[in-house]
Motif scaffolding. Structure first.
Motif, PDB file in Angstrom:
ATOM      1  N   GLU A  83      50.508  -0.180 -46.831  1.00 20.53           N
ATOM      2  CA  GLU A  83      49.677  -1.374 -46.683  1.00 20.53           C
ATOM      3  C   GLU A  83      49.062  -1.769 -48.027  1.00 20.53           C
ATOM      4  OE1 GLU A  83      45.720  -2.913 -44.185  1.00 20.53           O
ATOM      5  OE2 GLU A  83      46.417  -0.827 -44.029  1.00 20.53           O
ATOM      6  N   PHE A  84      48.543  -0.800 -48.753  1.00 23.44           N
ATOM      7  CA  PHE A  84      47.939  -1.082 -50.058  1.00 23.44           C
ATOM      8  C   PHE A  84      48.977  -1.650 -51.025  1.00 23.44           C
ATOM      9  CE2 PHE A  84      47.270   0.121 -54.453  1.00 23.44           C
ATOM     10  CZ  PHE A  84      45.985  -0.349 -54.709  1.00 23.44           C
ATOM     11  N   THR A  85      50.134  -1.025 -51.080  1.00 21.12           N
ATOM     12  CA  THR A  85      51.172  -1.458 -52.025  1.00 21.12           C
ATOM     13  C   THR A  85      51.596  -2.887 -51.740  1.00 21.12           C
ATOM     14  OG1 THR A  85      51.964   0.811 -52.274  1.00 21.12           O
ATOM     15  CG2 THR A  85      53.461  -0.954 -52.926  1.00 21.12           C
ATOM     16  N   ARG A  86      51.766  -3.204 -50.462  1.00 23.47           N
ATOM     17  CA  ARG A  86      52.166  -4.560 -50.086  1.00 23.47           C
ATOM     18  C   ARG A  86      51.102  -5.577 -50.523  1.00 23.47           C
ATOM     19  NH1 ARG A  86      53.461  -3.349 -45.327  1.00 23.47           N
ATOM     20  NH2 ARG A  86      51.463  -3.780 -44.319  1.00 23.47           N
ATOM     21  N   ALA A  87      49.822  -5.256 -50.263  1.00 23.78           N
ATOM     22  CA  ALA A  87      48.740  -6.175 -50.632  1.00 23.78           C
ATOM     23  C   ALA A  87      48.604  -6.295 -52.147  1.00 23.78           C
ATOM     24  CB  ALA A  87      47.422  -5.692 -50.023  1.00 23.78           C
ATOM     25  N   PHE A  88      48.744  -5.168 -52.841  1.00 20.48           N
ATOM     26  CA  PHE A  88      48.593  -5.155 -54.297  1.00 20.48           C
ATOM     27  C   PHE A  88      49.709  -5.955 -54.968  1.00 20.48           C
ATOM     28  CE2 PHE A  88      49.199  -2.571 -58.359  1.00 20.48           C
ATOM     29  CZ  PHE A  88      48.199  -3.246 -59.042  1.00 20.48           C
ATOM     30  N   VAL A  89      50.930  -5.769 -54.522  1.00 21.23           N
ATOM     31  CA  VAL A  89      52.056  -6.505 -55.097  1.00 21.23           C
ATOM     32  C   VAL A  89      51.898  -8.006 -54.845  1.00 21.23           C
ATOM     33  CG1 VAL A  89      54.541  -6.922 -54.905  1.00 21.23           C
ATOM     34  CG2 VAL A  89      53.663  -4.577 -55.057  1.00 21.23           C
ATOM     35  N   ALA A  90      51.468  -8.369 -53.650  1.00 23.87           N
ATOM     36  CA  ALA A  90      51.291  -9.788 -53.329  1.00 23.87           C
ATOM     37  C   ALA A  90      50.234 -10.425 -54.229  1.00 23.87           C
ATOM     38  CB  ALA A  90      50.902  -9.946 -51.858  1.00 23.87           C
ATOM     39  N   LYS A  91      49.120  -9.729 -54.432  1.00 26.10           N
ATOM     40  CA  LYS A  91      48.060 -10.263 -55.293  1.00 26.10           C
ATOM     41  C   LYS A  91      48.512 -10.314 -56.750  1.00 26.10           C
ATOM     42  CE  LYS A  91      44.282  -8.769 -52.266  1.00 26.10           C
ATOM     43  NZ  LYS A  91      43.802 -10.127 -51.920  1.00 26.10           N
ATOM     44  N   THR A  92      49.325  -9.351 -57.164  1.00 24.93           N
ATOM     45  CA  THR A  92      49.847  -9.358 -58.526  1.00 24.93           C
ATOM     46  C   THR A  92      50.774 -10.542 -58.746  1.00 24.93           C
ATOM     47  OG1 THR A  92      49.668  -6.937 -58.680  1.00 24.93           O
ATOM     48  CG2 THR A  92      51.174  -8.039 -60.209  1.00 24.93           C
ATOM     49  N   GLU A  93      51.625 -10.793 -57.788  1.00 25.95           N
ATOM     50  CA  GLU A  93      52.576 -11.909 -57.912  1.00 25.95           C
ATOM     51  C   GLU A  93      51.893 -13.265 -57.861  1.00 25.95           C
ATOM     52  OE1 GLU A  93      55.378 -11.038 -54.823  1.00 25.95           O
ATOM     53  OE2 GLU A  93      56.635  -9.803 -56.149  1.00 25.95           O
ATOM     54  N   ALA A  94      50.672 -13.306 -57.338  1.00 22.58           N
ATOM     55  CA  ALA A  94      49.939 -14.575 -57.266  1.00 22.58           C
ATOM     56  C   ALA A  94      49.216 -14.903 -58.567  1.00 22.58           C
ATOM     57  CB  ALA A  94      48.934 -14.529 -56.119  1.00 22.58           C
ATOM     58  N   LEU A  95      49.188 -13.966 -59.505  1.00 21.28           N
ATOM     59  CA  LEU A  95      48.509 -14.223 -60.773  1.00 21.28           C
ATOM     60  C   LEU A  95      49.186 -15.362 -61.532  1.00 21.28           C
ATOM     61  CD1 LEU A  95      47.860 -10.585 -62.063  1.00 21.28           C
ATOM     62  CD2 LEU A  95      46.158 -12.188 -61.174  1.00 21.28           C
ATOM     63  N   ARG A  96      48.371 -16.210 -62.132  1.00 21.49           N
ATOM     64  CA  ARG A  96      48.881 -17.321 -62.926  1.00 21.49           C
ATOM     65  C   ARG A  96      48.894 -16.898 -64.399  1.00 21.49           C
ATOM     66  NH1 ARG A  96      44.300 -21.340 -61.265  1.00 21.49           N
ATOM     67  NH2 ARG A  96      43.202 -19.357 -61.569  1.00 21.49           N
ATOM     68  N   LEU A  97      50.061 -16.979 -65.022  1.00 23.08           N
ATOM     69  CA  LEU A  97      50.179 -16.654 -66.441  1.00 23.08           C
ATOM     70  C   LEU A  97      50.122 -17.927 -67.257  1.00 23.08           C
ATOM     71  CD1 LEU A  97      53.101 -14.051 -66.417  1.00 23.08           C
ATOM     72  CD2 LEU A  97      50.684 -13.715 -65.897  1.00 23.08           C
ATOM     73  N   GLY A  98      49.452 -17.882 -68.398  1.00 28.40           N
ATOM     74  CA  GLY A  98      49.424 -19.080 -69.225  1.00 28.40           C
ATOM     75  C   GLY A  98      48.629 -18.896 -70.494  1.00 28.40           C
ATOM     76  N   GLY A  99      48.815 -19.835 -71.401  1.00 27.00           N
ATOM     77  CA  GLY A  99      48.163 -19.799 -72.690  1.00 27.00           C
ATOM     78  C   GLY A  99      47.388 -21.060 -72.975  1.00 27.00           C
TER      79      GLY A  99
END
Length: 534
Positions: free
Chosen positions: A322-338
């Motif tokens: 459960e933790f891994t699934r939630a953590f990966v989802a939140k990681t993939e939602a991060l916006r990268l930019g400069g």
């Protein structure tokens, strides 16, 4: 993973650019700050580039060995009059600096982003930390440094006390990753203790240190008390070590060991904050959503280029999936930019060497059987130094990133069933800088935290709780460092203690006509009585 493209040019009617970053301080302003550095007239300057774009941001003068030694001599002269000022007068400079930092934060937010490649929220962490440090030492230094009376050997007859004197000229070698916060944590307490400071910031992020230097003098710090020299350690490192009355270094463990050996030969003091391979332990009763969100901040703030960021997560098997699934989802939602604004959640890496190390660590782990759950690749479409936040599992002990410090947006997840095993694995490292515990029971979290061999441990937080509690000492155990910054220890380390005792009346040796045996018997009775009284 959501992406925001880095800005790379200037549009008509828009703010001027430095290093191709729209809205950055002007090239003239960067040059103005660069001129605050001492020395460098006789050596070739160095061009610094923006991590977001790879374009030039500043040209910096580089000091030579003779330059640095001359600066130390000048700082030593300035230190005498600065140390003669009352502590309360010195701490008022920090109080004024605290206000200036907050009032003028927009420019330093731009500078930190420009130089280090951070997301703006991560840059604000540096502003907040610097303000906290200035505020704490601006309020408490006189109390911490004040003369201290203690009980003398003979009550009423022995007046005893401790004084604190500044070391003299403190050498500070600062890293590139937290250019504002780490400058303030090391330089400001050294100054308020009555020392002069000669600082060598990393070239890549020198403008941030020079900006704070400018504000400190505007806040009332006398010119010459804090000097900044720029250059590579291979060129000016010996002068910094040999001329300093105390050396403060933040950087890699191998370099820290080399510096410690050199300082030891001079019998002067030093403090070191070095590497880390920081663990997080998620207990079975931890609220999974909160722990996953906390892990994202703990692992990926400043693109993981933070000494106290988490690189290993141990999750109880009952909630691991459960933790891994939630953590990966939140990681993939991060916006990268400069961009110079709050639009991105994570910025870029700061240097090509960091990109090379991180790429090599991830590829080595992948080839040795690790599974990349998300990320695991650079993003040249966003800018030259972007790398996706990366989560791995099944990382074997033979992989470089299993035990070695990666210092980037990369974290590995491991399962456990027994808390004793989790604690043992968390402690199974040569490092001991920071750790994080997540639980629904604060008492249980405190109990586990007390068994982790790390200088700071946060319960239900990644690193900010201890990092922001400036009254607490901060530093590493084992090969993560020596000495502490922040709190009373972070101030007193820049001083020499002196004990003074004034004896009146009874001597501490028998009078000429008193037999030694009779005198020692009387003293023995007195010592027994003193134990009861004290």
């Amino acid at each position: 993973m959501t992406s925001t493209a880095a800005t790379t040019g200037h549009e008509p009617g828009k703010p001027t650019t430095v290093g191709g970053v729209v809205g950055a301080p002007s090239a003239a302003r960067a040059a103005q700050l660069a001129r605050r550095a001492a020395g460098g007239q006789d050596s070739a300057p160095v061009e610094i580039t923006a991590p977001f774009t790879g374009l030039v941001t500043a040209t910096l003068p580089q000091a030579t060995d003779p330059d640095v030694r001359k600066v130390f001599g000048e700082a030593r002269e300035a230190q005498r009059s600065w140390a003669a000022r009352p502590v309360r007068e010195r701490q008022q400079v920090l109080t004024r600096l605290h206000r200036l930092i907050l009032d003028r934060q927009d420019e330093i937010l731009d500078l930190v982003q420009l130089e280090a490649g951070k997301a703006r929220l991560d840059a604000f962490d540096e502003v907040a930390s610097t303000a906290l440090v200035a505020g704490y030492y601006g309020k408490h230094s006189a109390r911490i440094l004040g003369d201290r009376r203690v009980a003398g050997v003979l009550p009423l007859l022995t007046k005893a006390g401790e004084l604190r004197h500044p070391k003299g000229v403190v050498g500070v070698i600062s890293p590139w990753n937290y250019p504002l916060a780490l400058t303030s944590m090391d330089v400001l307490p050294a100054l308020v203790a009555g020392n002069a400071v000669v600082q060598k910031p990393d070239n890549q992020t020198a403008l941030s240190a020079l900006w704070l230097h400018e504000l400190a003098e505007e806040a009332g710090l006398p010119a010459g008390v804090w000097r900044i020299v720029l250059g590579r350690g291979s060129q000016i490192g010996d002068a910094l070590v040999e001329e300093s009355d105390y050396l403060c270094f933040t950087g890699s463990t191998p370099t820290g060991k080399e510096l410690a050996a050199k300082v030891a030969r001079r019998l002067t003091g030093y403090s070191l904050e070095l590497g880390g391979k920081n663990p997080m332990i998620v207990l079975p009763d931890a609220p999974v959503a909160k722990a996953a969100a906390g892990a994202v901040t703990a692992c990926f703030s400043s693109a993981g280029q933070l000494c106290v960021s988490v690189e290993r997560i141990y999750v109880h098997e009952s909630i691991r999936e459960e933790f891994t699934r939630a953590f990966v989802a939140k990681t993939e939602a991060l916006r990268l930019g400069g961009e110079l604004g709050y639009g991105a959640d994570m910025g870029s890496l700061t240097s090509e060497s960091q990109l090379a190390t991180i790429s090599a660590h991830v590829e080595d782990a992948r080839q040795k059987g690790a599974t990349v759950l998300t990320g695991g690749r650079p993003r040249p479409d966003l800018g030259p130094l972007f790398y996706e936040p990366t989560v791995l599992t099944d990382v074997p002990e033979t992989a470089e990133l299993f035990a070695g410090e990666t210092f980037g947006p990369v974290v590995s997840i491991y399962g456990y069933t027994d808390i004793e095993d989790a604690i043992e694995r968390a402690n199974d490292t040569t490092y001991g800088l920071n750790a994080s515990i997540w639980t629904g029971n604060q008492a249980a979290g405190w109990a586990v935290a007390s068994r982790i061999k790390a200088g700071t441990v946060n319960v239900n937080e990644g690193y900010s709780a201890t990092f922001g509690s400036v009254a607490l000492p901060m530093g590493g155990m084992k090969e993560s460092g020596y000495g502490r910054r922040n709190g009373a220890e972070g101030l007193l380390k820049y001083t020499e203690s002196q004990s003074i005792a004034v004896q009146r009346g009874l001597r501490l040796r028998p009078p000429r006509l008193v037999p030694p045996k009779l005198w020692t018997g009387g003293m023995t009775a007195g010592l027994r009585l003193l134990r009861r009284i004290r």
